[in-house]
Motif scaffolding. Sequence first.
Motif, short mmCIF file in Angstrom:
data_model
loop_
_atom_site.label_atom_id
_atom_site.label_comp_id
_atom_site.label_asym_id
_atom_site.label_seq_id
_atom_site.Cartn_x
_atom_site.Cartn_y
_atom_site.Cartn_z
N ASP A 1 51.31 93.40 2.82
CA ASP A 1 51.38 92.61 1.58
C ASP A 1 50.46 93.26 0.56
O ASP A 1 49.24 93.03 0.56
N PRO A 2 50.99 94.11 -0.32
CA PRO A 2 50.13 94.81 -1.29
C PRO A 2 49.38 93.87 -2.22
O PRO A 2 48.26 94.19 -2.65
N TYR B 1 39.87 97.21 0.81
CA TYR B 1 40.37 96.84 2.14
C TYR B 1 40.11 97.91 3.20
O TYR B 1 39.87 97.56 4.36
N PRO B 2 40.15 99.23 2.92
CA PRO B 2 39.79 100.18 4.01
C PRO B 2 38.35 100.00 4.50
O PRO B 2 38.09 100.04 5.71
N PHE B 3 37.41 99.79 3.57
CA PHE B 3 36.02 99.60 3.99
C PHE B 3 35.86 98.28 4.74
O PHE B 3 35.11 98.21 5.73
N ALA B 4 36.57 97.25 4.32
CA ALA B 4 36.49 95.95 5.00
C ALA B 4 37.02 96.05 6.42
O ALA B 4 36.43 95.51 7.37
N VAL B 5 38.14 96.75 6.59
CA VAL B 5 38.70 96.90 7.94
C VAL B 5 37.75 97.70 8.83
O VAL B 5 37.57 97.39 10.01
N LEU B 6 37.10 98.71 8.26
CA LEU B 6 36.17 99.52 9.05
C LEU B 6 34.98 98.69 9.52
O LEU B 6 34.55 98.81 10.69
N GLN B 7 34.43 97.86 8.66
CA GLN B 7 33.28 97.04 9.05
C GLN B 7 33.65 96.01 10.11
O GLN B 7 32.89 95.77 11.07
N VAL B 8 34.82 95.42 9.98
CA VAL B 8 35.27 94.46 10.99
C VAL B 8 35.46 95.16 12.33
O VAL B 8 35.13 94.62 13.39
N GLU C 1 44.60 87.74 6.56
CA GLU C 1 44.38 87.16 5.23
C GLU C 1 44.35 88.23 4.14
O GLU C 1 44.51 87.92 2.96
N TRP C 2 44.14 89.45 4.50
CA TRP C 2 44.08 90.54 3.52
C TRP C 2 45.43 91.25 3.38
O TRP C 2 45.52 92.25 2.67
N GLY C 3 46.46 90.76 4.08
CA GLY C 3 47.76 91.38 4.00
C GLY C 3 47.84 92.69 4.77
O GLY C 3 48.62 93.57 4.42
N ILE C 4 47.02 92.81 5.82
CA ILE C 4 46.95 94.05 6.62
C ILE C 4 47.32 93.70 8.05
O ILE C 4 46.86 92.70 8.61
#
Length: 302
Positions: A74-75, A85-92, A130-133
């Motif tokens: 979901d863009p 979002y790439p940095f958020a996914v990496l931290q999670v 929730e981030w569309g990923i």
Amino acid sequence: MRVVKQFERGLVFRFGRVLGRQRGPGLTMLIPVVDRLRKVSVQVVTMAVPAQEGITRDNVTVRVDAVLYYRVVDPVRAIVNVEDYPFAVLQVAQTSLRSVIGKSDLDDLLTNRERLNQGLELMIDSPAVEWGIHIDRVEIKDVALPDTMKRSMSRQAEAERERRARVISADGELQASDKLAQAAHAMADTPGALQLRLLETIVEVAAEKTSTLVLPFPVELLRFLENNTAPSRGNDKTTSLAETVGGSASSIEQKPRDDPPAALSRAAAGAGPLPQPSTETAFGHPRPGDVLHADGIAAPRA
């Protein structure tokens, strides 16, 4: 005019407000100064999770790294709901990996990686929805152990191999003993089989072309000789013991002693010097501590 590639989706912001319709691949018309285009890739992204150091549930310090595969489904939410979002996914992914290390044992990290991968994927996918990923998969790539732990595991594996080898050897000895017992019973029923076995053993030894040839002595012959000669040897021993005792008894006698007055008379008549007291007892030489009398008889000291 802007071009959107096949693996991208375009979001148009008009006066800062995102339009509901996404722009697909191809040529896209924009209003100058009013519209802004933001391109979002929908490809599967491969992200390497840096090695995380943690302590397992059984108190072993390890370093674990992993690899993460995700894509944007979901863009709009990927751009609007999260800043990067790439940095958020990496931290999670890093925090989830540390959590998995603390909840798992060392054996689970080494053997049950499939189950740990599934648990790690669920932990990362929960906030990413929730981030569309969408998280396609997570793989634990490597588990680095301390050198001391590696040596301990090597000794454990070596001991386990040694135990298996000894158990297998013991089982072989047990089976061989059963077969030998059966062969012994068969040879006991047919005495000629033992002689044939002896000859076969001699042939096998002679085939080695050695300078020494060992001939086994029949055990049955030794048993025969032992059973037949045991009573005679007992009688011989009894006779020898009786003769020894009789000879010792007959050899024990008291030596003659001179009377002291008679000895003095012979000395006065010039027969010779007075006899010296004998240093021997009636049964041999005196023992330490005995008292010698004038007549040459030794008496024990009180």
